[in-house]
Motif scaffolding. Structure first.
Motif, PDB file in Angstrom:
ATOM      1  N   ARG A 154       0.830  -1.209   0.000  1.00 24.81           N
ATOM      2  CA  ARG A 154       0.000   0.000   0.000  1.00 24.81           C
ATOM      3  C   ARG A 154       0.861   1.254   0.000  1.00 24.81           C
ATOM      4  O   ARG A 154       0.547   2.237  -0.673  1.00 24.81           O
ATOM      5  CB  ARG A 154      -0.909   0.011   1.219  1.00 24.81           C
ATOM      6  CG  ARG A 154      -2.037  -0.950   1.145  1.00 24.81           C
ATOM      7  CD  ARG A 154      -2.886  -0.873   2.393  1.00 24.81           C
ATOM      8  NE  ARG A 154      -3.955  -1.855   2.351  1.00 24.81           N
ATOM      9  CZ  ARG A 154      -4.732  -2.135   3.368  1.00 24.81           C
ATOM     10  NH1 ARG A 154      -4.569  -1.519   4.521  1.00 24.81           N
ATOM     11  NH2 ARG A 154      -5.683  -3.021   3.247  1.00 24.81           N
ATOM     12  N   TYR A 155       1.935   1.243   0.781  1.00 27.31           N
ATOM     13  CA  TYR A 155       2.842   2.394   0.844  1.00 27.31           C
ATOM     14  C   TYR A 155       3.500   2.642  -0.513  1.00 27.31           C
ATOM     15  O   TYR A 155       3.566   3.768  -0.984  1.00 27.31           O
ATOM     16  CB  TYR A 155       3.902   2.159   1.928  1.00 27.31           C
ATOM     17  CG  TYR A 155       5.002   3.180   1.956  1.00 27.31           C
ATOM     18  CD1 TYR A 155       4.756   4.483   2.372  1.00 27.31           C
ATOM     19  CD2 TYR A 155       6.297   2.836   1.570  1.00 27.31           C
ATOM     20  CE1 TYR A 155       5.767   5.422   2.397  1.00 27.31           C
ATOM     21  CE2 TYR A 155       7.310   3.772   1.599  1.00 27.31           C
ATOM     22  CZ  TYR A 155       7.035   5.055   2.010  1.00 27.31           C
ATOM     23  OH  TYR A 155       8.048   5.985   2.038  1.00 27.31           O
ATOM     24  N   GLU A 156       3.970   1.570  -1.132  1.00 30.75           N
ATOM     25  CA  GLU A 156       4.650   1.727  -2.416  1.00 30.75           C
ATOM     26  C   GLU A 156       3.698   2.164  -3.525  1.00 30.75           C
ATOM     27  O   GLU A 156       4.088   2.893  -4.434  1.00 30.75           O
ATOM     28  CB  GLU A 156       5.341   0.420  -2.799  1.00 30.75           C
ATOM     29  CG  GLU A 156       6.555   0.118  -1.943  1.00 30.75           C
ATOM     30  CD  GLU A 156       7.171  -1.211  -2.273  1.00 30.75           C
ATOM     31  OE1 GLU A 156       6.559  -1.997  -3.031  1.00 30.75           O
ATOM     32  OE2 GLU A 156       8.269  -1.482  -1.762  1.00 30.75           O
ATOM     33  N   VAL A 157       2.454   1.716  -3.487  1.00 28.38           N
ATOM     34  CA  VAL A 157       1.493   2.085  -4.519  1.00 28.38           C
ATOM     35  C   VAL A 157       0.969   3.498  -4.301  1.00 28.38           C
ATOM     36  O   VAL A 157       0.785   4.260  -5.251  1.00 28.38           O
ATOM     37  CB  VAL A 157       0.330   1.065  -4.568  1.00 28.38           C
ATOM     38  CG1 VAL A 157      -0.784   1.539  -5.448  1.00 28.38           C
ATOM     39  CG2 VAL A 157       0.852  -0.281  -5.045  1.00 28.38           C
ATOM     40  N   THR A 158       0.727   3.851  -3.040  1.00 27.90           N
ATOM     41  CA  THR A 158       0.179   5.173  -2.738  1.00 27.90           C
ATOM     42  C   THR A 158       1.210   6.269  -2.975  1.00 27.90           C
ATOM     43  O   THR A 158       0.894   7.314  -3.550  1.00 27.90           O
ATOM     44  CB  THR A 158      -0.300   5.230  -1.275  1.00 27.90           C
ATOM     45  OG1 THR A 158      -1.228   4.181  -1.069  1.00 27.90           O
ATOM     46  CG2 THR A 158      -0.959   6.550  -0.979  1.00 27.90           C
ATOM     47  N   MET A 159       2.416   6.058  -2.517  1.00 25.64           N
ATOM     48  CA  MET A 159       3.483   7.031  -2.730  1.00 25.64           C
ATOM     49  C   MET A 159       4.041   6.829  -4.138  1.00 25.64           C
ATOM     50  O   MET A 159       4.067   5.717  -4.640  1.00 25.64           O
ATOM     51  CB  MET A 159       4.601   6.840  -1.698  1.00 25.64           C
ATOM     52  CG  MET A 159       4.126   6.996  -0.260  1.00 25.64           C
ATOM     53  SD  MET A 159       3.544   8.638   0.119  1.00 25.64           S
ATOM     54  CE  MET A 159       5.074   9.481   0.277  1.00 25.64           C
ATOM     55  N   PRO A 160       4.501   7.874  -4.763  1.00 25.98           N
ATOM     56  CA  PRO A 160       5.003   7.733  -6.150  1.00 25.98           C
ATOM     57  C   PRO A 160       6.438   7.195  -6.214  1.00 25.98           C
ATOM     58  O   PRO A 160       7.282   7.720  -6.939  1.00 25.98           O
ATOM     59  CB  PRO A 160       4.930   9.161  -6.678  1.00 25.98           C
ATOM     60  CG  PRO A 160       5.127  10.007  -5.467  1.00 25.98           C
ATOM     61  CD  PRO A 160       4.459   9.268  -4.347  1.00 25.98           C
ATOM     62  N   LEU A 161       6.723   6.142  -5.471  1.00 26.09           N
ATOM     63  CA  LEU A 161       8.083   5.621  -5.422  1.00 26.09           C
ATOM     64  C   LEU A 161       8.516   5.007  -6.752  1.00 26.09           C
ATOM     65  O   LEU A 161       9.695   5.044  -7.104  1.00 26.09           O
ATOM     66  CB  LEU A 161       8.203   4.567  -4.315  1.00 26.09           C
ATOM     67  CG  LEU A 161       8.023   5.080  -2.888  1.00 26.09           C
ATOM     68  CD1 LEU A 161       8.067   3.917  -1.908  1.00 26.09           C
ATOM     69  CD2 LEU A 161       9.090   6.082  -2.546  1.00 26.09           C
ATOM     70  N   TYR A 162       7.585   4.427  -7.471  1.00 31.79           N
ATOM     71  CA  TYR A 162       7.935   3.755  -8.720  1.00 31.79           C
ATOM     72  C   TYR A 162       8.396   4.737  -9.791  1.00 31.79           C
ATOM     73  O   TYR A 162       9.049   4.349 -10.749  1.00 31.79           O
ATOM     74  CB  TYR A 162       6.748   2.933  -9.234  1.00 31.79           C
ATOM     75  CG  TYR A 162       5.490   3.741  -9.415  1.00 31.79           C
ATOM     76  CD1 TYR A 162       5.238   4.423 -10.596  1.00 31.79           C
ATOM     77  CD2 TYR A 162       4.560   3.844  -8.398  1.00 31.79           C
ATOM     78  CE1 TYR A 162       4.096   5.178 -10.751  1.00 31.79           C
ATOM     79  CE2 TYR A 162       3.417   4.585  -8.551  1.00 31.79           C
ATOM     80  CZ  TYR A 162       3.184   5.258  -9.735  1.00 31.79           C
ATOM     81  OH  TYR A 162       2.055   6.011  -9.883  1.00 31.79           O
ATOM     82  N   ALA A 163       8.071   6.028  -9.624  1.00 30.15           N
ATOM     83  CA  ALA A 163       8.452   7.024 -10.618  1.00 30.15           C
ATOM     84  C   ALA A 163       9.690   7.810 -10.207  1.00 30.15           C
ATOM     85  O   ALA A 163      10.047   8.778 -10.863  1.00 30.15           O
ATOM     86  CB  ALA A 163       7.300   7.990 -10.843  1.00 30.15           C
ATOM     87  N   MET A 164      10.343   7.396  -9.148  1.00 29.22           N
ATOM     88  CA  MET A 164      11.505   8.127  -8.635  1.00 29.22           C
ATOM     89  C   MET A 164      12.784   7.347  -8.881  1.00 29.22           C
ATOM     90  O   MET A 164      12.772   6.133  -9.051  1.00 29.22           O
ATOM     91  CB  MET A 164      11.358   8.350  -7.128  1.00 29.22           C
ATOM     92  CG  MET A 164      10.218   9.220  -6.729  1.00 29.22           C
ATOM     93  SD  MET A 164      10.245   9.395  -4.941  1.00 29.22           S
ATOM     94  CE  MET A 164       8.909  10.526  -4.719  1.00 29.22           C
ATOM     95  N   THR A 165      13.871   8.094  -8.865  1.00 29.95           N
ATOM     96  CA  THR A 165      15.184   7.456  -8.939  1.00 29.95           C
ATOM     97  C   THR A 165      15.474   6.831  -7.581  1.00 29.95           C
ATOM     98  O   THR A 165      14.843   7.176  -6.582  1.00 29.95           O
ATOM     99  CB  THR A 165      16.274   8.489  -9.284  1.00 29.95           C
ATOM    100  OG1 THR A 165      16.364   9.432  -8.212  1.00 29.95           O
ATOM    101  CG2 THR A 165      15.962   9.202 -10.584  1.00 29.95           C
ATOM    102  N   PRO A 166      16.430   5.915  -7.527  1.00 26.67           N
ATOM    103  CA  PRO A 166      16.754   5.285  -6.235  1.00 26.67           C
ATOM    104  C   PRO A 166      17.171   6.304  -5.159  1.00 26.67           C
ATOM    105  O   PRO A 166      16.830   6.138  -3.984  1.00 26.67           O
ATOM    106  CB  PRO A 166      17.901   4.343  -6.568  1.00 26.67           C
ATOM    107  CG  PRO A 166      17.692   4.001  -8.000  1.00 26.67           C
ATOM    108  CD  PRO A 166      17.139   5.246  -8.625  1.00 26.67           C
ATOM    109  N   MET A 167      17.879   7.368  -5.540  1.00 25.18           N
ATOM    110  CA  MET A 167      18.281   8.368  -4.560  1.00 25.18           C
ATOM    111  C   MET A 167      17.059   9.128  -4.016  1.00 25.18           C
ATOM    112  O   MET A 167      16.969   9.394  -2.819  1.00 25.18           O
ATOM    113  CB  MET A 167      19.285   9.353  -5.174  1.00 25.18           C
ATOM    114  CG  MET A 167      19.824  10.364  -4.175  1.00 25.18           C
ATOM    115  SD  MET A 167      20.622   9.629  -2.743  1.00 25.18           S
ATOM    116  CE  MET A 167      22.114   9.031  -3.450  1.00 25.18           C
TER     117      MET A 167
END
Length: 98
Positions: free
Chosen positions: A17-30
């Motif tokens: 849920r955290y990974e889907v709700t937050m836009p983590l998939y569209a960010m660089t690793p840093m």
């Protein structure tokens, strides 16, 4: 063993849920590292605040509830005891005050 499995499933669900709700998939690793670090620091600060201030607030609420229920101020009796001990004992010497 079943409780550990259900706990692990619960944690995986909240991580998803955290990974889907937050836009983590569209960010660089840093950027992910920075965002996750800020989130973690916020959770730690919240936990510290709850640990330090929740007992004081619970005691204050309990004293107020006691006053509303009985009409007797519990802190007034403590102040009276302090005042009577000061009057009985007087001022002591060597307190370190100049």
């Amino acid at each position: 063993m079943n409780s550990m499995k259900s706990l692990w499933e619960f944690i995986k669900k909240w991580k998803y849920r955290y990974e889907v709700t937050m836009p983590l998939y569209a960010m660089t690793p840093m950027e992910q590292l920075i965002l996750n670090s800020l989130f973690f620091i916020g959770v730690v600060f919240l936990a510290i605040a709850l640990y330090k201030y929740a007992p004081v607030q619970i005691q204050l609420l309990a004293e107020r509830a006691y006053y509303y229920y009985t009409g007797v101020d519990s802190s007034a009796s403590l102040d009276h005891d302090k005042a009577s001990s000061i009057q009985a004992g007087g001022l002591s010497t060597g307190t370190g005050y100049i």
